[in-house]
Structure formats: C-alpha cells, structure tokens
Design an enzyme around this catalytic site. Structure first.
Site, PDB file in Angstrom:
ATOM      1  N   SER A 144       0.900  -0.767   0.022  1.00 28.85           N
ATOM      2  CA  SER A 144      -0.238   0.189  -0.540  1.00 28.85           C
ATOM      3  C   SER A 144       0.991   1.264  -0.078  1.00 28.85           C
ATOM      4  O   SER A 144       2.428   0.884   0.874  1.00 28.85           O
ATOM      5  CB  SER A 144      -0.848   0.273   0.737  1.00 28.85           C
ATOM      6  OG  SER A 144      -1.236   1.364   1.382  1.00 28.85           O
ATOM      7  N   TYR A 157      -1.295  -0.634  10.303  1.00 29.76           N
ATOM      8  CA  TYR A 157      -1.520  -1.641   9.006  1.00 29.76           C
ATOM      9  C   TYR A 157      -0.099  -0.945   7.898  1.00 29.76           C
ATOM     10  O   TYR A 157       0.770  -1.689   7.059  1.00 29.76           O
ATOM     11  CB  TYR A 157      -2.759  -0.332   8.162  1.00 29.76           C
ATOM     12  CG  TYR A 157      -3.290  -0.951   6.998  1.00 29.76           C
ATOM     13  CD1 TYR A 157      -2.828  -2.762   6.593  1.00 29.76           C
ATOM     14  CD2 TYR A 157      -3.138   0.210   5.651  1.00 29.76           C
ATOM     15  CE1 TYR A 157      -3.304  -1.861   4.938  1.00 29.76           C
ATOM     16  CE2 TYR A 157      -3.422   0.221   4.392  1.00 29.76           C
ATOM     17  CZ  TYR A 157      -3.334  -0.371   4.247  1.00 29.76           C
ATOM     18  OH  TYR A 157      -3.567  -1.440   2.290  1.00 29.76           O
TER      19      TYR A 157
END
Length: 268
Positions: A144, A157
């Site tokens: 990401s 995350y």
C-alpha cells in the site's frame, strides 16, 4: 506455450479474491486468458466471482483462511492437483485499520500483522518450491502507499505493509537467478470496501466508507494498470491518484518535507 508478455492459459492464484482489488484483478486476468484460482474464506462469494469471470469453467474456487497454516497447505495441494502449476501468485488478502495508536489494543496490532504480513510470508514460502522447480513465474504482493508513507490512524497497517515490501525485496534478491520474478504493488485510494472492513482500536470493523476511498480509482482501472505492469515484469508498481504519487515522490526526495505534509492532511 504462451508467448512472452501474455497471460493466455497461465495459472494465476489470487488471495482475497471474493471482493475489492482481488475480484477486479481476477476479472482482468480472466479477460487476458488466464486460468484463475480464487481464494478467500467464503465459498459462495468466491463462486459468485468465478461466475462473473470470462470463461467461468476454466477457473476454480479454493476456500482457505490464509491465517490458518493447515488450510493454506491444503489449498496449495488442491491448486497443484487441479492446475499442475502456478505462474503468478498475487498475495492480495489484507486488512486495513482506522485507529490512533493510543486506542489500538495489542490484540488488534497482532491481528493486522497476522493477515497483512505473516500469512503472506507463509503462503509464499509454501508455494516457493513450485516456482523454483519450474524456474519461472512471478510472485506479487499488494502492499500500500501507506506502507511507503505511514499516516495517522493506520500505524499497524502501514507497518505491516512496509514489512511485506521489505520481505519481498529480500525474496527478489534471493530468487533473481532462479527465473522467478517478485513484484510489489502500492495502491493508493481505490474504491472498494476496504474502509468498511478496516479495524478500529478494539479490532472491530469500522463499518463506514472513507471520503478518500469513495473518491478513489475504480477497481477495474487499478486492475488494468497492475496486470499490464506485471506482464511487463515491473517490480515496483505505484497505482494511485496525483496526491498519492506526489507523496511517494516526496518520500524519496525529502522525507522530512513529507512528515510535515502528513501532519497537516486529513486522513481519517
């Protein structure tokens, strides 16, 4: 034999394939002639996706919870029994987060790391012998842009997505002479259910959409870009809007400028 740069009859295994990016990638790979293996936890949702693909009969659904090592080993055996080989493995299954560090329990920290890092590592290590034996294939990880930047509300995350990126870099160096390619994909905001499913500090699903995700790229657009890049053997694939691409550029040129920018932006 499929020609170089073609997915025709190649076997592509995609995790997290029941929705979002995984579903879009499956649809694009199928359009390009691949035989797609879909994996997620829910059989009925996988079957819905399989039926939505071009030539549904040449694709298979293999149910597994990727955090369960026994289920992963079993899934791997099923894939080899049914398809005989694996040309691409796309580690896409993931779990996001929307919580401040002070509000995030250790249990939630570990849950995110389990899905976004350890399970990807285990699946890749399980499948690696097949790639090495074939002396061909490509292993891709969906990281990401959060794994390159690190922002508020996404600490665990971002950390997990950065960790899988670095692990993939090491893997790439180790298998470079074995005919196996390794790619890392860095999506920015793509319009999926990722924020509905993102964990809050207590480890429960957030249950609502973020504005940035709502205005993000269409999943089909994302998938087209990614598949084209993978066919071109690209290793570092950033897919996002102008803001995200600018952030990645600034992170390389001047980390301290980036940190100042991040403090000021609205990211929740």
């Amino acid at each position: 034999m499929a020609k170089q740069g073609s997915l025709n009859n190649k076997v592509v295994w995609i995790t997290g394939a029941s929705s979002g990016l995984g579903k879009a990638l499956a649809q694009e790979c199928a359009l390009q002639g691949a035989q797609v293996v879909l994996t997620a936890r829910r059989k009925d949702e996988l079957e819905n996706v399989r039926q939505s693909l071009a030539n549904p009969d040449q694709h298979v659904s293999v149910v597994a919870d990727i955090t369960d090592e026994t289920q992963v080993r079993h899934a791997y055996e099923q894939v080899l029994n049914q398809k005989g080989r694996i040309d691409w493995l796309i580690n896409n299954a993931g779990l996001s987060q929307r919580a401040l560090i002070a509000d995030t329990t250790m249990q939630t920290e570990r849950a995110i790391m389990e899905v976004d890092y350890f399970s990807q590592v285990f699946l890749t290590k399980t499948v690696l012998p097949t790639f090495l034996k074939q002396k061909s294939g490509r292993i891709a990880f969906v990281s990401s842009i959060a794994g390159l930047l690190g922002t508020q509300y996404r600490a665990s995350y971002s950390a997990a997505k950065a960790a899988i990126h670095m692990w993939a870099n090491s893997l790439r160096a180790e298998v470079a002479d074995e005919g196996v390619g390794v790619s890392v994909i860095f999506p920015g905001f793509v319009k999926t259910n990722v924020s509905f499913n993102a964990l809050n500090g207590e480890g429960k699903a957030q249950g609502h959409q973020d504005e940035a995700i709502e205005n993000g790229l269409q999943p089909e657009e994302f998938a087209k870009t990614v598949v084209k890049s993978l066919l071109a053997d690209e290793e570092y694939i950033v897919v996002g809007g102008r803001k995200e691409k600018l952030g990645v550029l600034v992170s390389r040129l001047s980390p301290s400028t980036l940190y100042k920018m991040i403090r000021k932006i609205k990211v929740k």
